[in-house]
Write a protein that holds these residues in place. Structure first.
Motif, PDB file in Angstrom:
ATOM      1  N   ALA A  21      12.897   9.153 -16.287  1.00  0.00           N
ATOM      2  CA  ALA A  21      14.207   9.822 -16.203  1.00  0.00           C
ATOM      3  C   ALA A  21      14.806   9.657 -14.813  1.00  0.00           C
ATOM      4  O   ALA A  21      16.019   9.457 -14.675  1.00  0.00           O
ATOM      5  CB  ALA A  21      14.070  11.304 -16.546  1.00  0.00           C
ATOM      6  N   MET A  22      13.973   9.740 -13.777  1.00  0.00           N
ATOM      7  CA  MET A  22      14.485   9.545 -12.416  1.00  0.00           C
ATOM      8  C   MET A  22      14.989   8.122 -12.224  1.00  0.00           C
ATOM      9  O   MET A  22      16.056   7.908 -11.649  1.00  0.00           O
ATOM     10  CB  MET A  22      13.412   9.876 -11.371  1.00  0.00           C
ATOM     11  N   LEU A  23      14.235   7.141 -12.705  1.00  0.00           N
ATOM     12  CA  LEU A  23      14.660   5.752 -12.560  1.00  0.00           C
ATOM     13  C   LEU A  23      15.949   5.485 -13.334  1.00  0.00           C
ATOM     14  O   LEU A  23      16.846   4.799 -12.840  1.00  0.00           O
ATOM     15  CB  LEU A  23      13.542   4.808 -13.005  1.00  0.00           C
ATOM     16  N   ALA A  24      16.047   6.046 -14.528  1.00  0.00           N
ATOM     17  CA  ALA A  24      17.262   5.874 -15.335  1.00  0.00           C
ATOM     18  C   ALA A  24      18.479   6.502 -14.657  1.00  0.00           C
ATOM     19  O   ALA A  24      19.602   6.019 -14.815  1.00  0.00           O
ATOM     20  CB  ALA A  24      17.058   6.475 -16.725  1.00  0.00           C
ATOM     21  N   ALA A  25      18.246   7.568 -13.887  1.00  0.00           N
ATOM     22  CA  ALA A  25      19.336   8.251 -13.187  1.00  0.00           C
ATOM     23  C   ALA A  25      19.640   7.623 -11.833  1.00  0.00           C
ATOM     24  O   ALA A  25      20.525   8.086 -11.120  1.00  0.00           O
ATOM     25  CB  ALA A  25      18.998   9.730 -13.013  1.00  0.00           C
ATOM     26  N   GLY A  26      18.881   6.602 -11.448  1.00  0.00           N
ATOM     27  CA  GLY A  26      19.138   5.934 -10.179  1.00  0.00           C
ATOM     28  C   GLY A  26      18.176   6.254  -9.073  1.00  0.00           C
ATOM     29  O   GLY A  26      18.294   5.743  -7.969  1.00  0.00           O
ATOM     30  N   GLY A  27      17.206   7.132  -9.316  1.00  0.00           N
ATOM     31  CA  GLY A  27      16.193   7.385  -8.304  1.00  0.00           C
ATOM     32  C   GLY A  27      15.837   8.843  -8.161  1.00  0.00           C
ATOM     33  O   GLY A  27      16.340   9.707  -8.878  1.00  0.00           O
ATOM     34  N   GLY A  28      14.951   9.101  -7.241  1.00  0.00           N
ATOM     35  CA  GLY A  28      14.482  10.447  -6.971  1.00  0.00           C
ATOM     36  C   GLY A  28      13.272  10.386  -6.063  1.00  0.00           C
ATOM     37  O   GLY A  28      12.903   9.326  -5.565  1.00  0.00           O
ATOM     38  N   THR A  29      12.647  11.525  -5.882  1.00  0.00           N
ATOM     39  CA  THR A  29      11.483  11.633  -5.015  1.00  0.00           C
ATOM     40  C   THR A  29      10.332  12.251  -5.786  1.00  0.00           C
ATOM     41  O   THR A  29      10.507  13.277  -6.450  1.00  0.00           O
ATOM     42  CB  THR A  29      11.811  12.499  -3.774  1.00  0.00           C
ATOM     43  N   PHE A  30       9.161  11.630  -5.685  1.00  0.00           N
ATOM     44  CA  PHE A  30       7.949  12.128  -6.323  1.00  0.00           C
ATOM     45  C   PHE A  30       6.955  12.441  -5.213  1.00  0.00           C
ATOM     46  O   PHE A  30       6.622  11.568  -4.410  1.00  0.00           O
ATOM     47  CB  PHE A  30       7.360  11.069  -7.265  1.00  0.00           C
ATOM     48  N   VAL A  31       6.481  13.683  -5.162  1.00  0.00           N
ATOM     49  CA  VAL A  31       5.569  14.141  -4.120  1.00  0.00           C
ATOM     50  C   VAL A  31       4.293  14.658  -4.781  1.00  0.00           C
ATOM     51  O   VAL A  31       4.354  15.367  -5.783  1.00  0.00           O
ATOM     52  CB  VAL A  31       6.202  15.289  -3.295  1.00  0.00           C
ATOM     53  N   ALA A  32       3.161  14.311  -4.200  1.00  0.00           N
ATOM     54  CA  ALA A  32       1.889  14.863  -4.656  1.00  0.00           C
ATOM     55  C   ALA A  32       1.237  15.584  -3.476  1.00  0.00           C
ATOM     56  O   ALA A  32       1.186  15.046  -2.373  1.00  0.00           O
ATOM     57  CB  ALA A  32       0.978  13.757  -5.165  1.00  0.00           C
ATOM     58  N   VAL A  33       0.759  16.774  -3.717  1.00  0.00           N
ATOM     59  CA  VAL A  33       0.117  17.557  -2.667  1.00  0.00           C
ATOM     60  C   VAL A  33      -1.307  17.040  -2.495  1.00  0.00           C
ATOM     61  O   VAL A  33      -2.144  17.171  -3.380  1.00  0.00           O
ATOM     62  CB  VAL A  33       0.119  19.061  -3.010  1.00  0.00           C
ATOM     63  N   SER A  34      -1.559  16.434  -1.357  1.00  0.00           N
ATOM     64  CA  SER A  34      -2.876  15.886  -1.058  1.00  0.00           C
ATOM     65  C   SER A  34      -3.529  16.728   0.034  1.00  0.00           C
ATOM     66  O   SER A  34      -3.087  17.846   0.309  1.00  0.00           O
ATOM     67  CB  SER A  34      -2.763  14.415  -0.636  1.00  0.00           C
ATOM     68  N   ALA A  35      -4.566  16.187   0.645  1.00  0.00           N
ATOM     69  CA  ALA A  35      -5.288  16.922   1.684  1.00  0.00           C
ATOM     70  C   ALA A  35      -6.037  15.938   2.559  1.00  0.00           C
ATOM     71  O   ALA A  35      -6.350  14.821   2.138  1.00  0.00           O
ATOM     72  CB  ALA A  35      -6.264  17.912   1.050  1.00  0.00           C
ATOM     73  N   SER A  36      -6.379  16.384   3.754  1.00  0.00           N
ATOM     74  CA  SER A  36      -7.122  15.530   4.675  1.00  0.00           C
ATOM     75  C   SER A  36      -8.511  15.195   4.147  1.00  0.00           C
ATOM     76  O   SER A  36      -9.118  14.213   4.571  1.00  0.00           O
ATOM     77  CB  SER A  36      -7.233  16.195   6.049  1.00  0.00           C
ATOM     78  N   SER A  37      -9.000  15.957   3.189  1.00  0.00           N
ATOM     79  CA  SER A  37     -10.322  15.672   2.629  1.00  0.00           C
ATOM     80  C   SER A  37     -10.342  14.369   1.832  1.00  0.00           C
ATOM     81  O   SER A  37     -11.413  13.882   1.481  1.00  0.00           O
ATOM     82  CB  SER A  37     -10.788  16.827   1.742  1.00  0.00           C
ATOM     83  N   GLY A  38      -9.182  13.783   1.589  1.00  0.00           N
ATOM     84  CA  GLY A  38      -9.140  12.472   0.954  1.00  0.00           C
ATOM     85  C   GLY A  38      -9.595  11.369   1.881  1.00  0.00           C
ATOM     86  O   GLY A  38      -9.972  10.286   1.430  1.00  0.00           O
TER      87      GLY A  38
END
Length: 173
Positions: free
Chosen positions: A122-139
């Motif tokens: 849906a974001m791509l069809a609308a022309g874009g957007g932002t996708f964020v994932a909450v990570s951590a330093s333990s990665g």
């Protein structure tokens, strides 16, 4: 048009804080979480701008249904945040049963993939957007006893790199 945030883990912790700040900033919020009562209290903050869905991120159909309901009501998301996660189990790597590690990976990595599948088109069809994932330093750093959490966050970081690369300029991840 009101910008839409869709997020997982919206019932408490970081996810709940993100949802509340987004409402303060005028966003509509598509809130997904496992706890109905907590979602209802979030919806009560701005009933005209909150669409809730009880969904476990490991359930692709439930995540898709929750995201679809928010998109049908408010339009394509401007921002998507994968905030659902789990710390446990906490133990030494050689003491972790494989299914416990699989559970951490399912919530953190597969749950994020389920959210991306439900929102990125849906974001791509609308022309874009932002996708964020909450990570951590333990990665990238070792914290004793956090092998499952660290492995899940490392997997999440890799998944997000692939998402950003393969979605191209239309998506910020």
């Amino acid at each position: 048009m009101t910008p839409l945030l869709i997020l997982t883990g919206a019932s408490r912790g970081i996810g709940r804080a993100i949802a509340e700040r987004a409402l303060e900033r005028g966003f509509a919020v598509g809130a997904l979480a496992r706890t109905a009562a907590d979602l209802e209290s979030l919806a009560a903050l701005a009933p005209d701008r909150v669409q809730v869905a009880v969904a476990d991120v490991r359930d692709q159909s439930a995540v898709a249904a929750g995201a679809e309901a928010a998109i049908a009501r408010f339009g394509a998301p401007t921002l998507v945040v994968a905030a659902a996660g789990t710390l446990g189990p906490v133990d030494r790597p050689w003491l972790l049963p494989g299914d416990a590690l699989a559970e951490a990976l399912a919530v953190t990595v597969a749950g994020t993939a389920n959210l991306a599948a439900a929102t990125v088109p849906a974001m791509l069809a609308a022309g874009g957007g932002t996708f964020v994932a909450v990570s951590a330093s333990s990665g990238t750093r070792v914290f004793p006893g956090w092998a499952a959490y660290g492995a899940a966050k490392a997997g999440l970081d890799a998944y997000i790199r692939y998402l950003a690369e393969e979605a191209g300029d239309a998506l910020t991840a």
